[in-house]
Motif scaffolding. Structure first.
Motif, mmCIF file in Angstrom:
data_model
loop_
_atom_site.group_PDB
_atom_site.id
_atom_site.type_symbol
_atom_site.label_atom_id
_atom_site.label_comp_id
_atom_site.label_asym_id
_atom_site.label_seq_id
_atom_site.Cartn_x
_atom_site.Cartn_y
_atom_site.Cartn_z
ATOM 1 N N LEU A 20 -2.010 -32.932 -4.409
ATOM 2 C CA LEU A 20 -2.370 -31.618 -3.872
ATOM 3 C C LEU A 20 -1.371 -30.533 -4.264
ATOM 4 O O LEU A 20 -1.709 -29.348 -4.275
ATOM 5 C CB LEU A 20 -2.479 -31.697 -2.347
ATOM 6 N N CYS A 21 -0.150 -30.929 -4.594
ATOM 7 C CA CYS A 21 0.866 -29.961 -5.006
ATOM 8 C C CYS A 21 0.894 -29.751 -6.525
ATOM 9 O O CYS A 21 1.841 -29.157 -7.060
ATOM 10 C CB CYS A 21 2.246 -30.418 -4.535
ATOM 11 N N SER A 22 -0.111 -30.233 -7.206
ATOM 12 C CA SER A 22 -0.172 -30.085 -8.663
ATOM 13 C C SER A 22 -0.174 -28.619 -9.068
ATOM 14 O O SER A 22 -0.763 -27.765 -8.389
ATOM 15 C CB SER A 22 -1.435 -30.758 -9.212
ATOM 16 N N THR A 23 0.471 -28.334 -10.181
ATOM 17 C CA THR A 23 0.446 -26.971 -10.710
ATOM 18 C C THR A 23 -0.949 -26.591 -11.185
ATOM 19 O O THR A 23 -1.288 -25.411 -11.222
ATOM 20 C CB THR A 23 1.446 -26.838 -11.872
ATOM 21 N N TYR A 24 -1.749 -27.581 -11.554
ATOM 22 C CA TYR A 24 -3.144 -27.324 -11.905
ATOM 23 C C TYR A 24 -3.977 -27.432 -10.625
ATOM 24 O O TYR A 24 -3.978 -28.479 -9.972
ATOM 25 C CB TYR A 24 -3.639 -28.329 -12.956
ATOM 26 N N LYS A 25 -4.659 -26.371 -10.252
ATOM 27 C CA LYS A 25 -5.302 -26.294 -8.938
ATOM 28 C C LYS A 25 -6.790 -26.628 -8.924
ATOM 29 O O LYS A 25 -7.349 -26.887 -7.853
ATOM 30 C CB LYS A 25 -5.105 -24.884 -8.356
ATOM 31 N N ASN A 26 -7.440 -26.616 -10.073
ATOM 32 C CA ASN A 26 -8.886 -26.866 -10.088
ATOM 33 C C ASN A 26 -9.151 -28.368 -10.069
ATOM 34 O O ASN A 26 -9.553 -28.975 -11.074
ATOM 35 C CB ASN A 26 -9.519 -26.222 -11.310
ATOM 36 N N ILE A 27 -8.891 -28.954 -8.913
ATOM 37 C CA ILE A 27 -9.053 -30.402 -8.769
ATOM 38 C C ILE A 27 -9.869 -30.724 -7.518
ATOM 39 O O ILE A 27 -9.942 -29.936 -6.577
ATOM 40 C CB ILE A 27 -7.691 -31.126 -8.660
ATOM 41 N N GLU A 28 -10.495 -31.892 -7.563
ATOM 42 C CA GLU A 28 -11.051 -32.490 -6.353
ATOM 43 C C GLU A 28 -10.366 -33.837 -6.170
ATOM 44 O O GLU A 28 -10.107 -34.554 -7.141
ATOM 45 C CB GLU A 28 -12.570 -32.669 -6.456
ATOM 46 N N VAL A 29 -10.031 -34.148 -4.935
ATOM 47 C CA VAL A 29 -9.338 -35.396 -4.628
ATOM 48 C C VAL A 29 -10.301 -36.306 -3.884
ATOM 49 O O VAL A 29 -10.836 -35.940 -2.833
ATOM 50 C CB VAL A 29 -8.075 -35.143 -3.777
ATOM 51 N N ILE A 30 -10.535 -37.484 -4.441
ATOM 52 C CA ILE A 30 -11.489 -38.435 -3.866
ATOM 53 C C ILE A 30 -10.716 -39.643 -3.352
ATOM 54 O O ILE A 30 -10.150 -40.419 -4.132
ATOM 55 C CB ILE A 30 -12.534 -38.872 -4.903
ATOM 56 N N LEU A 31 -10.669 -39.790 -2.032
ATOM 57 C CA LEU A 31 -9.981 -40.906 -1.399
ATOM 58 C C LEU A 31 -10.996 -42.002 -1.094
ATOM 59 O O LEU A 31 -11.973 -41.769 -0.392
ATOM 60 C CB LEU A 31 -9.307 -40.445 -0.106
ATOM 61 N N ILE A 32 -10.750 -43.203 -1.619
ATOM 62 C CA ILE A 32 -11.647 -44.341 -1.380
ATOM 63 C C ILE A 32 -10.886 -45.408 -0.619
ATOM 64 O O ILE A 32 -10.005 -46.083 -1.160
ATOM 65 C CB ILE A 32 -12.183 -44.936 -2.697
ATOM 66 N N ASN A 33 -11.202 -45.563 0.656
ATOM 67 C CA ASN A 33 -10.563 -46.561 1.506
ATOM 68 C C ASN A 33 -11.241 -47.906 1.280
ATOM 69 O O ASN A 33 -12.391 -48.116 1.664
ATOM 70 C CB ASN A 33 -10.675 -46.140 2.973
ATOM 71 N N ASP A 34 -10.525 -48.825 0.671
ATOM 72 C CA ASP A 34 -11.076 -50.142 0.333
ATOM 73 C C ASP A 34 -10.829 -51.135 1.472
ATOM 74 O O ASP A 34 -10.243 -52.190 1.284
ATOM 75 C CB ASP A 34 -10.452 -50.637 -0.967
ATOM 76 N N GLY A 35 -11.268 -50.783 2.674
ATOM 77 C CA GLY A 35 -11.162 -51.681 3.816
ATOM 78 C C GLY A 35 -9.753 -51.857 4.338
ATOM 79 O O GLY A 35 -9.389 -52.948 4.825
ATOM 80 N N ALA A 36 -8.947 -50.819 4.284
ATOM 81 C CA ALA A 36 -7.573 -50.906 4.787
ATOM 82 C C ALA A 36 -7.559 -51.205 6.283
ATOM 83 O O ALA A 36 -8.400 -50.705 7.042
ATOM 84 C CB ALA A 36 -6.826 -49.600 4.510
ATOM 85 N N THR A 37 -6.594 -52.026 6.708
ATOM 86 C CA THR A 37 -6.503 -52.416 8.119
ATOM 87 C C THR A 37 -5.306 -51.768 8.816
ATOM 88 O O THR A 37 -5.014 -52.087 9.968
ATOM 89 C CB THR A 37 -6.395 -53.947 8.241
ATOM 90 N N ASP A 38 -4.613 -50.890 8.119
ATOM 91 C CA ASP A 38 -3.465 -50.195 8.724
ATOM 92 C C ASP A 38 -3.881 -48.776 9.108
ATOM 93 O O ASP A 38 -5.042 -48.533 9.431
ATOM 94 C CB ASP A 38 -2.268 -50.207 7.770
ATOM 95 N N GLY A 39 -2.971 -47.835 9.043
ATOM 96 C CA GLY A 39 -3.277 -46.478 9.475
ATOM 97 C C GLY A 39 -3.784 -45.552 8.382
ATOM 98 O O GLY A 39 -3.776 -44.317 8.565
ATOM 99 N N CYS A 40 -4.235 -46.092 7.278
ATOM 100 C CA CYS A 40 -4.697 -45.259 6.163
ATOM 101 C C CYS A 40 -5.904 -44.400 6.541
ATOM 102 O O CYS A 40 -6.032 -43.251 6.083
ATOM 103 C CB CYS A 40 -5.042 -46.129 4.951
ATOM 104 N N ASP A 41 -6.789 -44.941 7.360
ATOM 105 C CA ASP A 41 -7.998 -44.200 7.727
ATOM 106 C C ASP A 41 -7.654 -42.888 8.423
ATOM 107 O O ASP A 41 -8.198 -41.827 8.095
ATOM 108 C CB ASP A 41 -8.884 -45.061 8.637
ATOM 109 N N LYS A 42 -6.735 -42.947 9.345
ATOM 110 C CA LYS A 42 -6.340 -41.744 10.084
ATOM 111 C C LYS A 42 -5.718 -40.707 9.149
ATOM 112 O O LYS A 42 -5.997 -39.496 9.259
ATOM 113 C CB LYS A 42 -5.356 -42.113 11.193
ATOM 114 N N ILE A 43 -4.884 -41.164 8.231
ATOM 115 C CA ILE A 43 -4.253 -40.254 7.279
ATOM 116 C C ILE A 43 -5.315 -39.557 6.432
ATOM 117 O O ILE A 43 -5.273 -38.340 6.224
ATOM 118 C CB ILE A 43 -3.253 -41.016 6.384
#
Length: 288
Positions: free
Chosen positions: A23-46
């Motif tokens: 998100l801090c990239s100097t190039y701003k025209n981006i989309e960030v796609i987060l794919i949660n592969d069944g994480a069992t820790d706190g990744c979902d909340k983040i």
């Protein structure tokens, strides 16, 4: 636009650093796609927090099927002309995407890679680039495939490279937990016309003992299978590279079978040494 796809599985301590670096990239025209592969820790909340805060972040959750399946899901919804993969426990330099994209556009590349650091707890490792490699940054498809075979400058890792989405949109990662990007990388290079290499380190590859690639002893057989499949592929479509690929395959084959026969060979050696020692002494029996 660049679509940044991040597969996520139980990387809670590292995920914030990873996503923030994108998100801090100097190039701003981006989309960030987060794919949660069944994480069992706190990744979902983040991930949920990022979606609430940033309009260019999307989030999908799936059952655990491995990073390959997660990347496939990201590719299905990616809207950018370019695709960049980052693993959830790694991070990138602020100028990584901009540097790769500028080089790709200036040199009409289909794939561009940057350098990367191996990140350990208290130090980094960076591969030294030879003078010969520095002279040639633009590679043909055959030259890039040769580089992939040698596994020196070009690695099997899907991350850290910028891909023109048009050439990879129909290439799917296999459903595997190890070396899922091995076959995918060769198929991607097979579709490209010009492959660019930038020596500047732009990606930080974290080394963890508990990661999928942290210990390879249990997956040597899968590595051998992957190289066997690549050998068939190279012999069929790149016959000029067959000899080089067969050398690499024989090297892996030798390493694999030497490792699984180590205990057997050790026992044989022990017996030989024992017999040699025993034969030099008289045997004395004790009686009551």
């Amino acid at each position: 636009m660049v679509s940044v796809i991040i597969p996520i599985f139980n990387v809670e301590p590292y995920l914030t650093k990873c996503v923030n670096s994108v998100l801090c990239s100097t190039y701003k025209n981006i989309e960030v796609i987060l794919i949660n592969d069944g994480a069992t820790d706190g990744c979902d909340k983040i991930c949920q927090n990022y979606v609430k805060t940033y309009t260019n972040v999307s989030y999908l959750h799936q059952e655990n099927h491995g990073p390959g399946t997660a990347r496939n899901k990201g590719l299905e919804i990616a809207r950018g002309e370019w695709v960049f993969f980052v693993d959830g426990d790694d991070w990138i330099s602020p100028n990584a995407i901009e540097t790769l994209l500028c080089y790709a556009n200036s040199n009409d590349c289909d794939i561009v890679q940057g350098g990367f650091y191996y990140v350990y707890n208290d130090y980094y490792l960076l591969r030294k680039v030879s003078k010969r490699e520095k002279k040639k940054h633009l590679l043909s498809k055959s030259e890039a495939m040769h580089g992939l075979i040698l596994q020196q400058r070009i690695k099997n890792f899907a991350w850290g490279k910028l891909y023109k989405r048009e050439i990879i949109r129909n290439i799917h990662f296999p459903t595997l937990t190890h070396f899922e990007d091995f076959e995918w990388m060769q198929n991607s290079i097979d579709k490209c016309s010009r492959y660019g290499c930038i020596d500047e380190p732009l990606y930080y590859y974290r080394q963890r003992k508990d990661s999928l690639t942290g210990s390879l002893t249990a997956v040597d057989k899968r590595l051998l299978e992957a190289n066997s499949q690549r050998l068939v592929f190279i012999e069929s479509y790149y016959p000029e590279l067959s000899n080089e690929m067969r050398k690499q395959y024989n090297k892996i084959y030798s390493q694999f079978y030497n490792s699984i026969n180590f205990l057997f060979r050790l026992n044989v050696l022990y017996k030989k040494v024992k017999d040699r020692i025993v034969s030099q002494y008289e045997r004395i029996e004790f009686s009551d």
